[in-house]
Design a protein around this motif. Structure first.
Motif: not given
Length: 334
Positions: A59-66, A120-122, A133-137
């Motif tokens: 993700g945009p800040d280094g988090t992992r997105l599924a 995306y994170r909630l 930001d998560d969705c755009y990434r």
């Protein structure tokens, strides 16, 4: 002053009467509700010829997105396959990437589309621009991997319901302002667009239990805005604040007459028209929030889903000779 409400569609009203409704939404109730908003994907896939695979991205800040990727079973999608990038609903505070997934899966079957859904994170655990930001990434990843996915980069559709519709609008504004990726269309299904929560329809659906009330909407927005100053809310988070709606892709917006988001959704379509853009708006008489997701077999739901799909067919398959011939033949007997 008493706020009179448009009545529910009779069939939908009967169906809703048997559904247990939540009276309020707050930080104490949210953990109890969340498990019911996260649904297994298997029922939505039952009877469909669909392949599924899972990928993880940064993700945009280094988090992992599924991301979940769905494609027609047993085939390698051609390079010209359309793509539906799906953003789920849940008031910004609940749901997962499989929520309402049957809606884009219908388009997979109708158009041979590849569907990609983002986790995306909630809120309230994450707030500000984190969700959009998560969705755009995730959308950027889709565009960057178009060849691998077998999709046509000129036929990427972003779509979402409720909170996902609001995030879809925010992502589309981001893509326009940042110059990438190019989008063929956005589909906003009863979208959550305006944190101010002060329209006539918002006030009409205040008080008492409901599918999504003004008070629930206030909690959702308060959760996602966090400590943001009221005068500094980005339009990517609350798209109704955007003062420039020009340059957007073809847009489809729908809502019900009997829901909180009715007026802000009509206003968003009006803003696109005022900017010289193309938007198709449907306000379904008697529809409450999320009616076609909750009761897809109801007559009004069938009509709403069919109308969306027909609109997408004009975007994705504009020169289909079979459709043109069929429509010409029907025109003689209309």
């Amino acid at each position: 002053m008493t706020q009179h409400r448009p009545p529910f569609d009779p069939e939908l009203g009967r169906l809703l009467a048997s559904m247990p409704l939540v009276a309020e939404l707050n930080t104490e109730v949210l953990p109890q509700i969340r498990p019911f908003s996260s649904v297994p994907v298997e029922p939505a896939l039952a009877g469909r010829a669909v392949d599924q695979r899972e990928v993880g991205i940064t993700g945009p800040d280094g988090t992992r997105l599924a991301l979940s990727i769905f494609s027609p079973a047993g085939t390698v999608p051609p390079a010209s396959a359309p793509c539906v990038y799906w953003i789920h609903g849940g008031g910004m505070v609940m749901g997962d990437r499989f929520s309402q997934i049957d809606i884009p899966l219908d388009w997979l079957e109708a158009f041979g589309a590849v569907v990609v859904s983002v986790e995306y994170r909630l809120a309230p655990e994450n707030n500000g621009t984190s969700l959009v930001d998560d969705c755009y990434r995730g959308l950027l990843w889709v565009a960057e991997h178009a060849d691998e996915l077998g999709i046509d980069p000129d036929r990427i559709i972003v779509a979402g319901a409720s909170a996902g519709g609001g995030l879809t609008a925010g992502v589309t504004l981001m893509a326009r302002d940042r110059g990438a990726p190019a989008l063929a269309a956005q589909v906003l299904i009863c979208p959550m667009l305006d944190h101010r929560n002060n329209t006539v329809s918002s006030r009409q659906y205040a008080g008492g239990p409901g599918v999504w009330t003004r008070e629930m909407n206030e909690f959702g927005w308060r959760s996602v805005l966090g400590d943001l100053d009221a005068d500094a809310v980005p339009s990517y988070v609350s798209p109704a604040l955007a003062d420039d709606l020009s340059g957007l892709p073809a847009t489809y917006i729908d809502a019900g007459t009997a829901e909180v988001f009715r007026d802000e959704d009509v206003a968003y379509a009006t803003g696109i028209w005022a900017a010289g853009g193309q938007a198709e708006l449907h306000v379904w008489a008697g529809g409450f929030h999320g009616f076609d997701a909750l009761y897809p077999q109801a007559r009004l739901s069938v009509a709403a889903r069919r109308t969306r799909t027909e609109w997408l067919s004009r975007i994705l398959v504009p020169d289909d000779p079979a459709r043109v011939a069929r429509d010409a033949g029907q025109g003689a007997v209309r």
